[in-house]
Design an enzyme around this catalytic site. Structure first.
Site, short mmCIF file in Angstrom:
data_model
loop_
_atom_site.label_atom_id
_atom_site.label_comp_id
_atom_site.label_asym_id
_atom_site.label_seq_id
_atom_site.Cartn_x
_atom_site.Cartn_y
_atom_site.Cartn_z
N CYS A 116 -14.38 12.38 -10.90
CA CYS A 116 -14.16 11.88 -9.57
C CYS A 116 -13.75 10.26 -9.73
O CYS A 116 -13.54 9.39 -8.89
CB CYS A 116 -15.65 11.83 -8.87
SG CYS A 116 -15.71 13.55 -8.38
N HIS A 256 -16.50 6.81 -3.38
CA HIS A 256 -16.07 7.98 -3.42
C HIS A 256 -16.80 8.90 -2.76
O HIS A 256 -18.01 8.80 -2.86
CB HIS A 256 -16.13 8.20 -5.17
CG HIS A 256 -16.27 9.98 -5.40
ND1 HIS A 256 -15.07 10.69 -5.02
CD2 HIS A 256 -17.12 10.67 -5.90
CE1 HIS A 256 -15.33 11.86 -5.22
NE2 HIS A 256 -16.72 12.00 -6.08
N ASN A 286 -15.81 16.59 -0.63
CA ASN A 286 -15.40 15.78 -1.82
C ASN A 286 -14.08 16.47 -2.45
O ASN A 286 -14.15 17.51 -3.09
CB ASN A 286 -16.35 16.15 -2.85
CG ASN A 286 -16.32 15.36 -4.23
OD1 ASN A 286 -15.30 14.79 -4.49
ND2 ASN A 286 -17.28 15.27 -5.09
C1 LIG Z 1 -25.94 19.55 -4.71
C2 LIG Z 1 -26.84 18.70 -3.63
C3 LIG Z 1 -26.39 18.81 -2.30
C4 LIG Z 1 -28.09 19.58 -3.61
O1 LIG Z 1 -29.00 18.73 -2.51
P1 LIG Z 1 -30.54 18.51 -3.11
O2 LIG Z 1 -31.08 17.94 -2.03
O3 LIG Z 1 -30.38 17.96 -4.45
O4 LIG Z 1 -31.03 19.97 -3.32
P2 LIG Z 1 -31.69 20.82 -4.34
O5 LIG Z 1 -30.69 21.04 -5.41
O6 LIG Z 1 -32.89 20.12 -4.89
O7 LIG Z 1 -32.02 22.12 -3.68
C5 LIG Z 1 -33.15 22.23 -2.62
C6 LIG Z 1 -33.24 23.52 -2.24
O8 LIG Z 1 -32.23 24.00 -1.39
C7 LIG Z 1 -31.48 25.15 -1.86
N1 LIG Z 1 -29.98 24.89 -1.77
C8 LIG Z 1 -29.07 24.59 -2.69
N2 LIG Z 1 -27.86 24.69 -2.04
C9 LIG Z 1 -28.03 25.23 -0.79
C10 LIG Z 1 -27.25 25.41 0.45
N3 LIG Z 1 -25.89 25.35 0.25
N4 LIG Z 1 -27.68 25.93 1.43
C11 LIG Z 1 -29.06 26.19 1.63
N5 LIG Z 1 -29.73 25.90 0.44
C12 LIG Z 1 -29.28 25.46 -0.53
C13 LIG Z 1 -31.82 25.04 -3.39
O9 LIG Z 1 -31.79 26.46 -4.12
C14 LIG Z 1 -32.88 24.77 -3.57
O10 LIG Z 1 -34.08 25.44 -3.26
P3 LIG Z 1 -35.33 25.89 -3.84
O11 LIG Z 1 -36.33 24.91 -3.66
O12 LIG Z 1 -35.75 27.07 -3.24
O13 LIG Z 1 -34.98 26.15 -5.34
C15 LIG Z 1 -27.23 17.50 -3.97
O14 LIG Z 1 -27.90 17.28 -5.23
C16 LIG Z 1 -25.98 16.61 -4.34
O15 LIG Z 1 -25.11 16.33 -3.69
N6 LIG Z 1 -25.65 16.24 -5.54
C17 LIG Z 1 -24.66 15.38 -6.15
C18 LIG Z 1 -23.52 16.18 -6.02
C19 LIG Z 1 -22.01 15.39 -6.36
O16 LIG Z 1 -22.13 14.31 -5.69
N7 LIG Z 1 -21.35 15.78 -7.25
C20 LIG Z 1 -20.01 15.24 -7.44
C21 LIG Z 1 -20.25 14.23 -8.48
S1 LIG Z 1 -19.14 12.90 -8.13
#
Ligand SMILES: CC(C)(COP(=O)(O)OP(=O)(O)OC[C@H]1O[C@@H](n2cnc3c(N)ncnc32)[C@H](O)[C@@H]1OP(=O)(O)O)[C@@H](O)C(=O)NCCC(=O)NCCS
Length: 332
Positions: A116, A256, A286
């Site tokens: 990214c 980004h 993204n």
């Molecule tokens: C991936 C992302 C959206 C997840 O959000 P989060 O707030 O961190 O959520 P978590 O990973 O802590 O998960 C919370 C809960 O939601 C659930 N969950 C994850 N994806 C889900 C979805 N699409 N729909 C519903 N629930 C979801 C998880 O399983 C977890 O459940 P649990 O508590 O029962 O285990 C977030 O971490 C993120 O955006 N990270 C950075 C990603 C990024 O920018 N990547 C590119 C790099 S440049």
């Protein structure tokens, strides 16, 4: 003699027609529209459909638009750099496929693989060829067909990514504008949090790698989130500080587009007002190498000559950094 800088003199972009909505994702994995919007800010993303079309398809569209808008003869292009993690093939470089298709017959080209952060790495790399006086016209493409490496049964990643790409033209200027400064960093210790395991030389494709879904993005979202906010804000703030810029001096922050919550937190840390943050994540998700040029493409008509723009990115690797650009033209 005045210093030669590299000015962005035009922007092109392309997103595929097919819209993958949160509603459609609800039919594919256990997720829902409210969760996706509240946790990421994404409402829909574009998907490139069709047999035999890859990242170059979008790069070619973006560059052709750029050449037309800037009235540039492709034969004058000296260098074309393509930032992508989804090249058409492992080799040759997608940059060369694009250059050949647009008629950049005198250019050389190569791909930059920095996830990214690839577009900002490419932008600063391209700017050096102009600043030395060696080249006059350099095109930087950022494009990705993320749908080709996403596992659409993994709800933690498939909601985030989309396809698209953009391109900018760099040309020399002796005015105080263009690429003014940049600061980049990478840390291979972050590799474990965000990677695609198979398909390279370490784990070439086998039936097993395919069965284990190792040809798609693996991500530990929460860890990536934390590193992204801290590092983007730190490097963007460092670039601002060493150019004596405060939040009030900045016309636009171009982050980004990873997750709206990451962007909000980064802008807050940097003291940049929310209305100065370029956002299109709700429509495209993204697009990895594509997000920053697509933001410039979407917001081009609102940019004014002299605007101070801070671009910031973070991605797999880990890779991150920031570029300070003084915008060089009024588009209207
Ligand atoms: C991936 C992302 C959206 C997840 O959000 P989060 O707030 O961190 O959520 P978590 O990973 O802590 O998960 C919370 C809960 O939601 C659930 N969950 C994850 N994806 C889900 C979805 N699409 N729909 C519903 N629930 C979801 C998880 O399983 C977890 O459940 P649990 O508590 O029962 O285990 C977030 O971490 C993120 O955006 N990270 C950075 C990603 C990024 O920018 N990547 C590119 C790099 S440049």
């Amino acid at each position: 003699m005045a210093k030669i800088r590299a000015a962005i003199t035009g922007v092109g972009g392309y997103v595929p027609d097919y819209i993958l909505t949160n509603k459609e994702l609800e039919t594919m994995v256990d997720t829902n529209d409210d969760w996706i919007i509240s946790r990421t800010g994404i409402k829909e993303r574009r998907i490139l459909k069709g047999e035999g079309v890859g990242t170059s398809f979008m790069g070619i569209k973006a560059v052709n638009e750029l050449l037309e808008k800037t009235n540039t003869d492709p034969a004058e292009i000296d260098l074309l750099i393509c930032s992508t993690v989804t090249p058409d093939m492992v080799f040759p470089a997608t940059a060369n496929v694009i250059a050949a298709a647009v008629g950049a017959v005198n250019a050389f080209g190569f791909d930059v693989e920095a996830a990214c952060s690839g577009f900002i790495y490419s932008l600063s790399t391209g700017s050096q060829f102009i600043e030395t006086g060696k080249y006059k016209k350099v095109i930087i493409v950022g494009a990705d067909k993320m749908s080709s490496i996403i596992d659409y049964s993994d709800r933690t990643t498939c909601i985030l990514f989309g396809d698209g790409g953009g391109a900018v033209l760099l040309e020399p200027t002796e005015e105080e504008e263009g690429i003014m400064d940049f600061m980049h960093k990478s840390d291979g210790n972050g590799a474990e949090y965000l990677f695609m395991k198979a398909g390279g030389s370490r784990y070439p494709a086998t039936h097993e790698t395919i069965d284990n879904k190792e040809h798609s993005v693996y991500q530990e979202g929460a860890a990536v989130f934390k590193f992204a906010v801290t590092n983007m804000a730190e490097y963007a703030s460092k670039v601002m500080d060493r150019n004596n810029l405060t939040g009030d001096d900045i016309a636009w922050l171009v982050p980004h587009q990873a997750n709206k919550r990451i962007l909000d937190a980064t802008a807050r840390r940097m003291g940049i007002a929310p209305e100065k943050v370029m956002l299109n994540i709700e429509r495209y998700g993204n697009t990895t190498g594509g997000t920053i040029p697509l933001c410039l493409w979407d917001f081009e008509s609102r940019l004014k000559k002299g605007d101070n723009i801070i671009i910031a990115a973070f991605g797999g690797g880990f890779t991150w950094g920031s570029v300070y650009v003084k915008w060089a033209y009024d588009s209207n």
